[in-house]
Scaffold this motif. Structure first.
Motif, PDB file in Angstrom:
ATOM      1  N   ASN B  21       0.976  -1.214   0.040  1.00 35.93           N
ATOM      2  CA  ASN B  21       0.063  -0.041  -0.115  1.00 35.93           C
ATOM      3  C   ASN B  21       0.785   1.425   0.077  1.00 35.93           C
ATOM      4  N   SER B  22       1.906   1.285  -1.063  1.00 33.05           N
ATOM      5  CA  SER B  22       2.790   2.460  -1.007  1.00 33.05           C
ATOM      6  C   SER B  22       2.267   3.601  -1.256  1.00 33.05           C
ATOM      7  N   SER B  24      -1.334   5.854  -2.830  1.00 32.84           N
ATOM      8  CA  SER B  24      -2.723   5.603  -2.737  1.00 32.84           C
ATOM      9  C   SER B  24      -3.375   5.118  -3.785  1.00 32.84           C
ATOM     10  N   VAL B  74     -13.308   1.273  16.159  1.00 32.38           N
ATOM     11  CA  VAL B  74     -14.150   2.315  15.940  1.00 32.38           C
ATOM     12  C   VAL B  74     -13.463   3.719  16.055  1.00 32.38           C
ATOM     13  N   GLN B  75     -13.948   4.701  14.925  1.00 39.32           N
ATOM     14  CA  GLN B  75     -13.235   6.072  14.887  1.00 39.32           C
ATOM     15  C   GLN B  75     -14.509   6.727  15.085  1.00 39.32           C
ATOM     16  N   ASN B  87     -14.659  15.183   6.565  1.00 39.04           N
ATOM     17  CA  ASN B  87     -13.406  14.350   6.798  1.00 39.04           C
ATOM     18  C   ASN B  87     -13.596  13.170   5.792  1.00 39.04           C
ATOM     19  N   ASN B  90     -12.421  14.364   2.463  1.00 39.29           N
ATOM     20  CA  ASN B  90     -10.740  14.460   2.691  1.00 39.29           C
ATOM     21  C   ASN B  90     -10.159  13.104   2.555  1.00 39.29           C
ATOM     22  N   GLN B  91     -10.758  12.108   3.390  1.00 40.19           N
ATOM     23  CA  GLN B  91     -10.052  10.809   3.468  1.00 40.19           C
ATOM     24  C   GLN B  91     -10.053  10.066   2.034  1.00 40.19           C
ATOM     25  N   LYS B  93      -9.947  11.304  -0.714  1.00 36.72           N
ATOM     26  CA  LYS B  93      -8.870  12.050  -1.601  1.00 36.72           C
ATOM     27  C   LYS B  93      -7.459  11.815  -1.112  1.00 36.72           C
ATOM     28  N   ALA B  94      -7.273  11.506   0.198  1.00 40.95           N
ATOM     29  CA  ALA B  94      -6.098  11.167   0.674  1.00 40.95           C
ATOM     30  C   ALA B  94      -5.743   9.646   0.829  1.00 40.95           C
ATOM     31  N   ASN B  96      -6.943   7.268   2.611  1.00 36.43           N
ATOM     32  CA  ASN B  96      -7.070   6.555   4.079  1.00 36.43           C
ATOM     33  C   ASN B  96      -8.304   6.791   4.405  1.00 36.43           C
TER      34      ASN B  96
END
Lengths: 275, 443
Positions: B21-22, B24, B74-75, B87, B90-91, B93-94, B96
């Motif tokens: 997973n180097s 994205s 859980v988050q 969020n 954003n995630q 896009k990133a 993760n």
């Protein structure tokens, strides 16, 4: 007579300002003592601060205390290191002549103009690349730098650390690092307290960065934690009261910081304004 | 034999995806393959799940104990519009994003349009679960597309009418069953010194529920183009109805979710609230002085004898694009939203009203509620849930639509505009927003 009226007028203005600034705090305190966050009104009914505090501190296995501790860790840690960095940087800019000094200073000053909110998203993408989003460091590291602190430190070092004194230290054989820590830091102490307090407040109130970075509840600072509770009120009505009590409690560390450092701070601000 | 081989091959693929997973983009690429296949992983799996349901951890703990090979972390964060949706974007896009996330029905289309969701249509367990959910909730997560499922329904907000039984009886006013009777009752309630209800200014969600009941279709999507129609005949009818009550000053107009609002109910100024099932707790916590005096009846109808309800709120559990384990994620989401242990725990933790049919007969939802004179109020909502019109679709920019309509509603309540004008303006701005985001829309 005229002196008296003038005095009375001044007192009136002060009184109005005091009421204006303290009313919300009073409201918060009164609200925190009521059952179930029935926040209406500026006077007590059903005083039960004790059991409210108990409810906040035990809700979800005492997560609130954890948030408070996190906030203190982020804030005190970042403010202490940030102040040291700002002091060294400002001191170097004030006392050493090197090419590009003014350019460097202007770039740092430009940093004052960039709001922290604008940097939150780019920082998130950067930390995601490094697989470090949603960690303690994701909030801590970006909080370390404070361009305004550098500015203050430079101004203050220029005015309060005499070149002659440094000269004397060098002649006596003290190295640059030693003369900075034993001599200059002491002379700059009032400014450093000011920088520390500014930094402390800025990090304590920085909300957007943790909001974007953190998903793990155990890493939340108290601001984000309370905001999260507040947004869950429609599912858990009792949280309404807890948010009020929590907000009231979360003022304590700031109050302590201000009251204990106030003495230095006053002299710091005053000295700065004269130069 | 051939199938085993395929599964083996695929699991090796997903393991490679895990270990490498180097960047994205490559992770995203390989996960698409896994998503299309929905194959189980060969070894233990750890999933991440973001939700703002209070105490969700306790519910997930039940699963983790029983499933050592599929552990869920859980988050949490503030509610969706409070920051968690942003969020998620954003995630995504990133690269993760969590494996699973809580998304309300009215926000699902925005994630669908941004291609942020894994299509679970190829997971046979998921498609087989269709009949376990109330029909309209399934439409919310499949957008009516055959063979596609973008999330698992979690909870629902079927609407009914909370009313002050004591005051209606004392004043000899008939409990309204149609909107016409409701308007007639409003006059009598005013004469008795109260308001029939509060029209929530600045919060168009309740109005959306009314329009939903009346058969409105605010958004439609024909596969390529969106059509926006906030002023269709049903919506216009509802808008004119409430405008009339506002003009005649038969309803109070304070902002919702405020002390002022609580106070209006606590001091018996407002007599009814047509709201969702979760409103039961809102009243009992906001108006403690009126305990035991309330009752619940079905929503007033537009035509006598009709049985239609609207919905206000509700959310789903979605699997995000980029999840490497859609099979396990879907399995967890199904357990979370259909098993009686999970539904009981969710109801206990956050008073969630299940979208699963079986959930409506949970013990906790079959008891009399003291605040409502020991009426078994959830029976009314169970009936309402089955009567929610199945074909209402949300648009892809609801945050903006709500905000614009809400501004207009505020103006209407203070007498400087009308509800219909608010809807007309919100429609225009919604179309503009869709165009600015390059979402195909029919003008």
């Amino acid at each position: 007579m005229t002196v008296l009226t003038r005095r009375a007028a001044a007192m009136l203005v002060m009184a109005v300002c005091t009421v204006y600034f303290l009313t919300p705090l009073w409201w918060l305190f009164v609200g925190a003592t009521k059952p179930g966050g029935r926040g209406v009104g500026l006077w007590f009914d059903h005083f039960q601060l004790g059991s409210n505090l108990h409810a906040v501190l035990t809700y979800q296995d005492g997560i609130f205390l954890r948030w408070l501790a996190n906030s203190i860790a982020y804030t005190v840690g970042a403010a202490a290191i940030g102040t040291l960095l700002a002091a060294m940087c400002g001191y170097a800019l004030a006392k050493y002549r090197f090419p590009g000094r003014e350019t460097l200073f202007n770039i740092v000053l430009g940093g004052v103009l960039v709001p922290a909110t604008a940097l939150a998203l780019p920082l998130f993408l950067l930390f995601s690349q490094a697989h470090a989003a949603n960690t303690f460091w994701a909030v801590f590291l970006p909080s370390l730098v404070n361009p305004f602190g550098v500015y203050l430190a430079r101004i203050y070092a220029t005015s309060s650390v005499p070149d002659e004194l440094l000269e004397a230290a060098r002649i006596d054989g003290a190295g640059e690092v030693r003369s900075f820590f034993t001599l200059s830091v002491r002379l700059m102490a009032p400014a450093l307290v000011t920088i520390f307090l500014f930094h402390f407040v800025a990090v304590w109130n920085n909300f957007l960065l943790p909001l974007i970075m953190l998903g793990n509840q155990k890493l939340f600072p108290v601001t984000l934690g309370l905001y999260t509770w507040n947004s869950q009120v429609d599912q858990r009505p009792e949280l309404r009261g807890l948010v009020l009590v929590g907000a009231c409690l979360s003022l304590a560390p700031m109050l302590i910081a201000f009251l204990s450092l106030q003495r230095f701070w006053r002299s710091g601000l005053g000295a700065g304004s004269l130069k | 034999m051939r199938r085993t081989l395929a599964v083996l091959l695929l699991s090796t693929l997903s393991i490679t995806a895990c270990s490498s997973n180097s960047s994205s983009s490559s992770a995203g690429g390989s996960s698409t393959t896994a998503a299309a296949s929905c194959a189980p992983a060969s070894g233990p799996v750890t999933l991440t799940f973001t939700s703002w349901v209070p105490d969700i951890q306790k519910v997930v703990d039940i699963w983790n104990q029983a499933n050592p090979n599929i552990q869920v972390k859980v988050q949490t964060g503030p509610n969706g519009n409070g920051g968690t949706y942003q969020n998620f974007f954003n995630q995504l896009k990133a690269g993760n994003a969590p494996d699973l996330g809580q998304i309300e029905y009215d926000a699902l289309p925005s994630f669908r349009v941004q291609d942020g969701l894994t299509d679970l249509g190829s997971c046979s367990e998921v498609t087989a679960a269709k009949d376990q959910f109330v029909d309209w909730t399934w439409n919310q997560v499949s957008f009516g597309e055959q063979g596609h499922v973008y999330a698992i329904p979690q909870d629902a907000g079927p609407m009914a009418m909370f009313y002050r039984k004591d005051l209606f009886e004392k004043n000899g006013i008939k409990v309204p069953t149609t909107w016409q009777e409701y308007a007639d009752a409003a006059v009598k309630v005013k004469a008795a010194g109260g308001y029939i209800t509060n029209f929530s200014t600045g919060d168009p969600n309740q109005f959306a529920g009314f329009a939903w009941q009346a058969g409105a279709h605010w958004f439609t999507n024909d596969g390529t183009n969106w059509t926006v129609n906030l002023t269709d005949p049903a919506s216009s009818k509802v808008a004119a109805y409430w405008q009339d009550l506002i003009d005649k000053k038969l309803v109070s107009a304070v902002p919702p979710w405020t002390d002022e609002w609580n106070n209006a109910y606590n001091t018996s100024k407002d007599w009814t609230w047509v709201s969702a099932v979760w409103g039961a707790n809102t009243i009992s916590s906001g108006a403690p002085k009126t305990s035991g005096k309330w009752a619940v009846a079905p929503m007033p109808q537009w035509t006598a004898g009709e049985q239609a309800a609207g919905d206000w709120g509700g959310s789903s559990t979605a699997v995000f694009k980029g999840s490497k384990h859609p099979y396990e994620a879907a399995k967890f989401a199904l357990w979370l939203n259909t098993s009686s242990e999970a539904l009981t725990a969710l109801n206990k933790a956050a008073a969630l009203y299940p979208a699963a049919k079986a959930g409506t007969s949970l013990p906790a939802l079959s008891e009399g509620v003291p605040f409502y004179g020991n009426q078994k109020i959830y029976d009314v909502f169970a009936a309402a849930s089955a009567q929610v019109k199945p074909d209402f679709t949300w648009g892809p920019t609801m945050t903006q639509t709500y905000a614009d309509a809400g501004d207009g509603f505020k103006a209407a309540a203070s007498g400087t505009g009308t509800l219909l004008k608010a809807l007309t303006d919100a429609q225009a701005s919604t179309i503009k927003t869709l165009q600015s985001q390059s979402i195909p829309v029919k003008g």
